[in-house]
Motif scaffolding. Structure first.
Motif, short mmCIF file in Angstrom:
data_model
loop_
_atom_site.label_atom_id
_atom_site.label_comp_id
_atom_site.label_asym_id
_atom_site.label_seq_id
_atom_site.Cartn_x
_atom_site.Cartn_y
_atom_site.Cartn_z
N VAL A 24 1.98 4.91 14.52
CA VAL A 24 1.19 5.46 13.41
C VAL A 24 0.67 4.38 12.46
N SER A 25 0.68 3.13 12.90
CA SER A 25 0.08 2.06 12.09
C SER A 25 -1.38 2.37 11.88
N HIS A 26 -1.89 2.03 10.69
CA HIS A 26 -3.28 2.36 10.40
C HIS A 26 -3.79 1.56 9.20
N THR A 27 -5.11 1.58 9.05
CA THR A 27 -5.77 0.97 7.90
C THR A 27 -6.74 1.99 7.31
N VAL A 28 -6.67 2.17 6.00
CA VAL A 28 -7.64 3.03 5.31
C VAL A 28 -8.77 2.11 4.86
N ASN A 29 -9.91 2.18 5.52
CA ASN A 29 -11.03 1.32 5.15
C ASN A 29 -11.69 1.78 3.86
N LYS A 30 -12.01 3.06 3.80
CA LYS A 30 -12.71 3.58 2.63
C LYS A 30 -12.55 5.09 2.62
N ILE A 31 -12.25 5.65 1.44
CA ILE A 31 -12.17 7.10 1.31
C ILE A 31 -12.83 7.49 -0.01
N ARG A 32 -13.75 8.43 0.07
CA ARG A 32 -14.50 8.84 -1.12
C ARG A 32 -14.69 10.35 -1.15
N PHE A 33 -14.72 10.88 -2.33
CA PHE A 33 -15.08 12.27 -2.57
C PHE A 33 -16.13 12.24 -3.67
N GLY A 34 -17.30 12.74 -3.38
CA GLY A 34 -18.36 12.74 -4.39
C GLY A 34 -19.12 11.44 -4.42
N ARG A 35 -19.80 11.21 -5.53
CA ARG A 35 -20.69 10.05 -5.65
C ARG A 35 -19.92 8.79 -6.03
N GLU A 36 -20.52 7.65 -5.74
CA GLU A 36 -19.95 6.35 -6.10
C GLU A 36 -20.01 6.16 -7.60
N ILE A 37 -18.98 5.58 -8.16
CA ILE A 37 -18.96 5.24 -9.58
C ILE A 37 -18.77 3.72 -9.66
N PRO A 38 -19.78 3.00 -10.15
CA PRO A 38 -19.67 1.53 -10.22
C PRO A 38 -18.45 1.09 -11.01
N GLY A 39 -17.74 0.11 -10.48
CA GLY A 39 -16.57 -0.44 -11.16
C GLY A 39 -15.29 0.35 -10.98
N HIS A 40 -15.36 1.50 -10.31
CA HIS A 40 -14.17 2.32 -10.12
C HIS A 40 -13.26 1.69 -9.07
N VAL A 41 -11.97 1.65 -9.32
CA VAL A 41 -10.99 1.09 -8.38
C VAL A 41 -10.50 2.21 -7.47
N HIS A 42 -10.62 2.01 -6.18
CA HIS A 42 -10.16 2.99 -5.20
C HIS A 42 -8.86 2.46 -4.59
N GLN A 43 -7.76 3.09 -4.94
CA GLN A 43 -6.44 2.55 -4.63
C GLN A 43 -6.12 2.45 -3.15
N LEU A 44 -6.72 3.29 -2.32
CA LEU A 44 -6.39 3.25 -0.89
C LEU A 44 -7.31 2.34 -0.07
N ASP A 45 -8.40 1.88 -0.65
CA ASP A 45 -9.33 1.03 0.10
C ASP A 45 -8.64 -0.21 0.63
N GLY A 46 -8.77 -0.42 1.93
CA GLY A 46 -8.20 -1.61 2.56
C GLY A 46 -6.70 -1.56 2.75
N ARG A 47 -6.07 -0.44 2.43
CA ARG A 47 -4.62 -0.33 2.57
C ARG A 47 -4.25 -0.33 4.05
N GLU A 48 -3.33 -1.19 4.42
CA GLU A 48 -2.86 -1.28 5.80
C GLU A 48 -1.38 -0.95 5.85
N GLN A 49 -1.01 -0.06 6.74
CA GLN A 49 0.39 0.30 6.93
C GLN A 49 0.75 0.01 8.39
N VAL A 50 1.71 -0.87 8.59
CA VAL A 50 2.14 -1.23 9.94
C VAL A 50 3.56 -0.74 10.12
N ILE A 51 3.77 -0.03 11.20
CA ILE A 51 5.10 0.50 11.48
C ILE A 51 5.83 -0.47 12.41
#
Length: 78
Positions: A24-51
């Protein structure tokens, strides 16, 4: 060639073998709901979990909160 009974596997043995080989190892590249907000930090972007073993599990809990930005125009009474 074995008999049909010799070739059968129990459901519990099947589940154990499936979990031992399921990664179940995986990487969350990008997850969005709605429109982009400049300067907003997306906490899961680029998150990698290796089992490291065969018995890991990851869960993410998200809460989507509706948001509405409307301009309010104030009118003065004459």
């Amino acid at each position: 060639m074995g008999t049909q009974k010799e070739n059968m596997i129990s459901i519990s043995d099947f589940i154990v073998k499936a979990f031992e080989s399921f990664n179940v190892s995986h990487t969350v590249n990008k997850i969005r709901f709605g429109r982009e907000i400049p300067g907003h930090v997306h906490q899961l972007d680029g998150r990698e979990q290796v089992i490291e073993d065969a018995y890991g599990m990851y869960q993410y809990y998200i809460q989507v909160v509706p948001d509405s930005n409307q301009s309010v125009q104030c009118h003065r009474a004459p």
